[in-house]
Design a protein around this motif. Sequence first.
Motif, PDB file in Angstrom:
ATOM      1  N   LEU A  12       0.905  -1.347  -0.027  1.00  0.00           N
ATOM      2  CA  LEU A  12      -0.094  -0.070  -0.172  1.00  0.00           C
ATOM      3  C   LEU A  12       0.811   1.359  -0.067  1.00  0.00           C
ATOM      4  O   LEU A  12       0.710   2.471  -0.652  1.00  0.00           O
ATOM      5  N   ILE A  13       2.046   1.257   0.686  1.00  0.00           N
ATOM      6  CA  ILE A  13       2.850   2.184   0.695  1.00  0.00           C
ATOM      7  C   ILE A  13       4.215   2.053   0.040  1.00  0.00           C
ATOM      8  O   ILE A  13       4.950   1.025   0.493  1.00  0.00           O
ATOM      9  N   VAL A  14       4.464   2.606  -0.865  1.00  0.00           N
ATOM     10  CA  VAL A  14       5.578   2.394  -1.790  1.00  0.00           C
ATOM     11  C   VAL A  14       6.693   3.435  -1.719  1.00  0.00           C
ATOM     12  O   VAL A  14       6.266   4.718  -1.540  1.00  0.00           O
ATOM     13  N   GLU A  15       7.747   3.329  -2.299  1.00  0.00           N
ATOM     14  CA  GLU A  15       8.744   4.588  -2.185  1.00  0.00           C
ATOM     15  C   GLU A  15       8.588   5.267  -3.310  1.00  0.00           C
ATOM     16  O   GLU A  15       7.769   5.130  -4.309  1.00  0.00           O
ATOM     17  N   THR A  16       9.179   6.497  -3.318  1.00  0.00           N
ATOM     18  CA  THR A  16       9.281   7.520  -4.368  1.00  0.00           C
ATOM     19  C   THR A  16      10.661   7.757  -4.831  1.00  0.00           C
ATOM     20  O   THR A  16      11.830   7.387  -4.147  1.00  0.00           O
ATOM     21  N   GLY A  17      11.109   8.479  -5.957  1.00  0.00           N
ATOM     22  CA  GLY A  17      12.412   9.001  -6.394  1.00  0.00           C
ATOM     23  C   GLY A  17      13.206   7.775  -6.531  1.00  0.00           C
ATOM     24  O   GLY A  17      12.999   6.653  -7.137  1.00  0.00           O
ATOM     25  N   LEU A  18      14.473   7.914  -6.065  1.00  0.00           N
ATOM     26  CA  LEU A  18      15.513   6.838  -6.260  1.00  0.00           C
ATOM     27  C   LEU A  18      15.372   5.505  -5.223  1.00  0.00           C
ATOM     28  O   LEU A  18      15.610   4.440  -5.630  1.00  0.00           O
ATOM     29  N   LYS A 103      -2.142  -4.767   3.328  1.00  0.00           N
ATOM     30  CA  LYS A 103      -3.393  -4.982   4.027  1.00  0.00           C
ATOM     31  C   LYS A 103      -3.495  -6.121   4.781  1.00  0.00           C
ATOM     32  O   LYS A 103      -3.879  -5.892   6.222  1.00  0.00           O
ATOM     33  N   SER A 104      -2.556  -7.021   4.493  1.00  0.00           N
ATOM     34  CA  SER A 104      -2.491  -8.359   5.367  1.00  0.00           C
ATOM     35  C   SER A 104      -1.628  -7.912   6.627  1.00  0.00           C
ATOM     36  O   SER A 104      -1.943  -8.686   7.827  1.00  0.00           O
ATOM     37  N   PRO A 158      -9.375   4.989   5.143  1.00  0.00           N
ATOM     38  CA  PRO A 158      -9.195   4.089   4.109  1.00  0.00           C
ATOM     39  C   PRO A 158      -7.833   3.581   3.608  1.00  0.00           C
ATOM     40  O   PRO A 158      -6.874   4.754   3.861  1.00  0.00           O
ATOM     41  N   PHE A 159      -7.602   2.638   3.249  1.00  0.00           N
ATOM     42  CA  PHE A 159      -6.144   2.259   2.848  1.00  0.00           C
ATOM     43  C   PHE A 159      -5.617   3.315   1.773  1.00  0.00           C
ATOM     44  O   PHE A 159      -4.525   3.496   1.584  1.00  0.00           O
TER      45      PHE A 159
END
Length: 198
Positions: A12-18, A103-104, A158-159
């Motif tokens: 659900l939460i991902v990195e940005t940039g490099l 979510k898990s 909300p996710f």
Amino acid sequence: MTNADNINEPRLIVETGLDQRIAAIIEPVIVGMDYRLVRVRLMNQNGLTLQVMAERNDGSMNVQGCEEISTAISPVLDVEDPVDKAYHLEVSSPGIDRPMVRKSDFVRWNGHIVKCETSILVDNRKRFRGKITDVNDDGFTIERDQVAYGEEPKVTIPFSTLAEAKLILTDDLIRDALRADKQAKAEAANQNEADEEE
């Protein structure tokens, strides 16, 4: 949810940039080893440190797993060379007070205290802390541990609005994490015995 589902469950939460570029390079390697990527973070620590958090599908991790991942991703990073400076590679488990990225994670740690931040206002705020009381496909509900005047004690987040989330270290969390680790080790030992019998 099966292990195959777990390994393919998106974060659900991902990195940005490099950090995002590095994650795209190493995640296929990690998944191919039956691990899940939790987080990638390039930090100005001890010079420059590339921190990679990963875990097995059951949420466990040990030193041997960290070594295996480090050995596997190091040459890939050398070839792709996403970081133009010297850095230290650090592969670790997410730890007990782990980031919550799938979510898990919320299902597994239901009943524990989480601290989270949203990308937009939810119930007139962006920062929350409380015990997870319910999880569904769309989000999770927490019971706030500090309720301001006029606020409801429970809020559903909300996710899709989640920017960051992390478990808060408590005695209950430590107890449950140790219990889960013990169970995962027992299941792994049973699986090894079954494999040897075949």
